[in-house]
Enzyme design. Structure first.
Site, short mmCIF file in Angstrom:
data_model
loop_
_atom_site.label_atom_id
_atom_site.label_comp_id
_atom_site.label_asym_id
_atom_site.label_seq_id
_atom_site.Cartn_x
_atom_site.Cartn_y
_atom_site.Cartn_z
N HIS A 1 -24.93 22.94 2.56
CA HIS A 1 -25.01 23.47 1.20
C HIS A 1 -24.04 24.64 1.06
CE1 HIS A 1 -26.72 24.74 -2.62
NE2 HIS A 1 -26.74 25.98 -2.15
N ALA B 1 -6.65 -2.53 1.34
CA ALA B 1 -5.89 -2.12 2.52
C ALA B 1 -6.80 -2.00 3.75
CB ALA B 1 -5.20 -0.78 2.24
N GLY C 1 -3.87 -9.01 -11.64
CA GLY C 1 -4.22 -9.56 -10.34
C GLY C 1 -2.96 -9.80 -9.52
N CYS D 1 0.83 -1.21 0.00
CA CYS D 1 0.00 0.00 0.00
C CYS D 1 0.86 1.27 0.00
CB CYS D 1 -0.92 -0.03 1.21
SG CYS D 1 -1.71 1.53 1.58
N GLY E 1 10.80 -13.09 8.17
CA GLY E 1 10.33 -13.85 9.32
C GLY E 1 9.83 -15.22 8.90
N GLY F 1 -4.61 -6.21 -18.70
CA GLY F 1 -5.51 -6.25 -17.56
C GLY F 1 -6.09 -4.87 -17.31
P1 NAI Z 1 -7.93 -6.80 -10.80
O1 NAI Z 1 -8.45 -8.14 -10.43
O2 NAI Z 1 -8.64 -5.58 -10.36
O3 NAI Z 1 -7.83 -6.68 -12.40
C1 NAI Z 1 -7.12 -7.59 -13.19
C2 NAI Z 1 -7.74 -7.57 -14.58
O4 NAI Z 1 -6.92 -8.32 -15.42
C3 NAI Z 1 -9.13 -8.21 -14.60
O5 NAI Z 1 -10.01 -7.35 -15.27
C4 NAI Z 1 -8.90 -9.50 -15.35
O6 NAI Z 1 -10.01 -9.91 -16.11
C5 NAI Z 1 -7.72 -9.12 -16.25
N1 NAI Z 1 -6.90 -10.25 -16.67
C6 NAI Z 1 -6.48 -11.29 -15.92
N2 NAI Z 1 -5.70 -12.11 -16.67
C7 NAI Z 1 -5.62 -11.55 -17.90
C8 NAI Z 1 -4.96 -11.92 -19.10
N3 NAI Z 1 -4.21 -13.00 -19.16
N4 NAI Z 1 -5.10 -11.12 -20.19
C9 NAI Z 1 -5.86 -10.00 -20.12
N5 NAI Z 1 -6.50 -9.61 -19.01
C10 NAI Z 1 -6.38 -10.37 -17.91
O7 NAI Z 1 -6.40 -6.81 -10.35
P2 NAI Z 1 -5.36 -5.63 -10.33
O8 NAI Z 1 -5.82 -4.49 -11.14
O9 NAI Z 1 -4.07 -6.26 -10.64
O10 NAI Z 1 -5.42 -5.18 -8.81
C11 NAI Z 1 -5.00 -6.09 -7.79
C12 NAI Z 1 -5.68 -5.84 -6.48
O11 NAI Z 1 -5.28 -4.61 -5.93
C13 NAI Z 1 -7.18 -5.80 -6.62
O12 NAI Z 1 -7.73 -6.68 -5.65
C14 NAI Z 1 -7.57 -4.40 -6.33
O13 NAI Z 1 -8.79 -4.32 -5.63
C15 NAI Z 1 -6.42 -3.88 -5.49
N6 NAI Z 1 -6.24 -2.47 -5.78
C16 NAI Z 1 -7.05 -1.57 -5.17
C17 NAI Z 1 -6.94 -0.23 -5.46
C18 NAI Z 1 -7.86 0.72 -4.81
O14 NAI Z 1 -8.52 0.38 -3.85
N7 NAI Z 1 -7.95 1.97 -5.29
C19 NAI Z 1 -5.95 0.27 -6.40
C20 NAI Z 1 -5.22 -0.76 -7.04
C21 NAI Z 1 -5.36 -2.07 -6.71
#
Ligand code: NAI
Length: 494
Positions: free
Chosen positions: A466, A335, A286, A44, A116, A187
């Site tokens: 407001h 997070a 992912g 994070c 660890g 992705g």
């Molecule tokens: P994600 O699961 O959000 O997106 C991954 C995307 O890649 C999906 O749309 C999936 O369909 C696609 N994908 C998977 N394999 C693929 C392939 N071989 N070819 C093409 N597309 C493919 O995962 P992401 O963006 O990596 O984020 C990881 C984690 O981090 C998530 O759980 C997310 O919630 C978290 N995160 C949260 C943020 C926030 O709260 N603002 C900011 C960034 C990440």
């Protein structure tokens, strides 16, 4: 084992799950060891939420001036300096790392830098943990919380070389100051879309390849449609339903080979191919759980495809006295969820030891807000329309556009809307999605309402200041029953 230092709790991993747990445990009077192999703050703070938001702030400022500046009477030539934005990002990260170190110190927690690993033990006698860093050390703890998080998922065919073909860790490296002329993003999930927004604003031609039929498929389709308008206006190409077969570096660039995602696995070779070329490639498909070399197998801690299995209520693993929280459990990878889980694991650890002013607790995932820092921002909570239908809810909905809100107009923030979903029988709020200015902040009010089982009326009858963007929530709630003041409608009949 007798001369090793004994702690009430040892926490492995110092992300928003681990460092938060360490402070919480100290607040209850526990003697705490916090173990970290890289930097305090985890993904994070070092290569996730915080550095992306720092870069996002630069991108947002550029977009505001470009899109609204002239209209707001502010005309200027913008000189972009990505290197400077990266330096600011680095400074913010290091200041916040220092902040965590200072807090841990103030709470008299011992921070050990190194890897660890739980060597053995049990809940009655305590667990022995080795720490391998610049120095080697063993400690002992009565309870252990594993909070080791996750790292970018790697696929061999994508040939991630950390040079041209990058993960989000690489692109957020303090030394990465390049704005690629053409950036290919594999992705179009949360990470992919956030980086697409940042780099296209700084001048990259961004091309995204997504396996599913939609970017950010977890969000409400009408929100994604709204986001797509902005992606289009930034010139970002999103190619959906793409099965990316391989990514290769050409030395000076990258090349991806895809076919349609509808082609069956056994026909991939003969399928019609498409090719995409760029200067750099970001793979954001992912995340993989960081559960290796922790001593799990030796202790008999159960895992499933890399995730540490836990009791979803208490967060205890299959070994009594050892808990796991955050991304490494494979649950909701956010997070704030990790921090919540930290509170629960600390409470259960200390309650099981006795003598601390805290009682056992169970997790509560009923209300988990999610935020995405694209432009416009997205905030969502609860269930989506499709899920509500699948779960058999009869829905009532309210929708209110930013363009009808005075404050949003003044700010030049007219894109987007809020959508409220409520149960027709109880009028309780069961979900909300918002895309537009301050959407992630607006969702917090709805989170509080949902957490306490409030109805649409409870929120609508609360006086909102407001002129504020928070009136989006008020009008959205009022619209559920056709009572939004700034929206055309018809009189309500019994
Ligand atoms: P994600 O699961 O959000 O997106 C991954 C995307 O890649 C999906 O749309 C999936 O369909 C696609 N994908 C998977 N394999 C693929 C392939 N071989 N070819 C093409 N597309 C493919 O995962 P992401 O963006 O990596 O984020 C990881 C984690 O981090 C998530 O759980 C997310 O919630 C978290 N995160 C949260 C943020 C926030 O709260 N603002 C900011 C960034 C990440």
């Amino acid at each position: 084992m007798s001369d090793t230092e004994l702690y009430d709790i040892a926490i492995i991993g110092s992300g928003p799950g681990g460092y938060h747990s360490a402070i919480r445990a100290a607040q209850y009077g526990a003697k705490v060891a916090l173990i970290e192999k890289k930097n305090l703050g985890g993904t994070c703070l070092n290569v996730g939420c915080i550095p992306t938001k720092a870069l996002y702030a630069s991108a947002e400022l550029i977009q505001r001036i470009r899109e609204n500046g002239e209209e707001l009477g502010v005309s200027c030539d913008i000189k972009l300096d990505f290197g400077k934005a990266v330096e600011r990002k680095n400074k913010i990260v290091s200041e916040l790392i220092g902040g965590i170190a200072a807090l841990e110190k103030a709470w008299k927690n011992d921070v050990f830098m190194g890897h660890g690993k739980i060597l053995g033990g049990n809940a009655n006698d305590g667990f022995e943990i080795s720490i391998e860093g610049e120095e080697k050390k063993n400690i002992k703890a009565k309870r252990v919380i594993i909070a080791t998080g996750s790292s970018p998922a790697l696929i061999p065919a994508f040939n991630i070389d950390h040079d041209r073909i990058l993960t989000s860790d690489d692109i957020l490296n303090p030394d990465f100051k390049i704005v690629p002329k053409r950036l290919l993003i594999i992705g179009a999930g949360v990470i992919g879309c956030e980086f697409a927004n940042i780099f296209s604003t700084f001048g990259s031609k961004v091309i995204m390849l997504e396996y599913l039929p939609s970017p950010i498929a977890t969000e409400e389709p009408m929100v994604v449609k709204e986001l797509q308008k902005k992606l289009n206006s930034l010139g970002i190409e999103v190619h959906v339903s793409q099965n990316v077969l391989s990514v290769d570096s050409t030395g000076t660039g990258v090349k991806a080979t895809t076919c349609s995602a509808t082609v069956p696995r056994d026909q991939l070779e003969s399928a019609e191919k498409s090719y995409f070329e760029a200067d750099y490639c970001l793979v954001s498909i992912g995340r993989a759980k960081e559960s290796g070399n922790l001593g799990l197998e030796e202790l008999g801690i159960e895992t499933a495809r890399g995730s540490i299995k836990v009791n979803l209520k208490t967060l205890e693993t299959s070994v009594k006295g050892i808990y796991a929280i955050g991304d490494v459990t494979g649950g909701i990878m956010l997070a704030h969820v990790a921090s919540h889980e930290g509170d629960v694991a600390v409470a259960n650890s200390l309650a099981s030891l006795g003598g601390f002013p805290v009682e056992e607790r169970i997790t509560d995932y009923k209300v988990v807000p999610a935020t995405i820092f694209t432009s416009p921002n997205i905030g969502s909570i609860g269930i989506r329309r499709k899920q509500a239908k699948d779960l058999g809810y009869e829905l009532v909905m309210g929708r209110f556009p930013y363009m009808s809100l005075g404050k949003a107009k003044c700010m030049g923030e007219e894109q987007g809307f809020i959508l409220i979903l409520a149960d027709k029988k109880t009028h309780k709020i069961i979900g909300a999605s918002c895309i537009g200015a301050e959407a992630p902040e607006l969702i917090s009010e709805i989170a509080l309402a949902m957490q306490h089982g409030l109805t649409v009326h409870d929120v609508a009858e609360t006086i909102h200041s407001h002129p504020t963007i928070s009136e989006m929530v008020l009008e959205g709630m009022e619209d559920v029953f056709g009572l939004a003041i700034h929206k055309k409608g018809r009189p309500i009949h019994h």
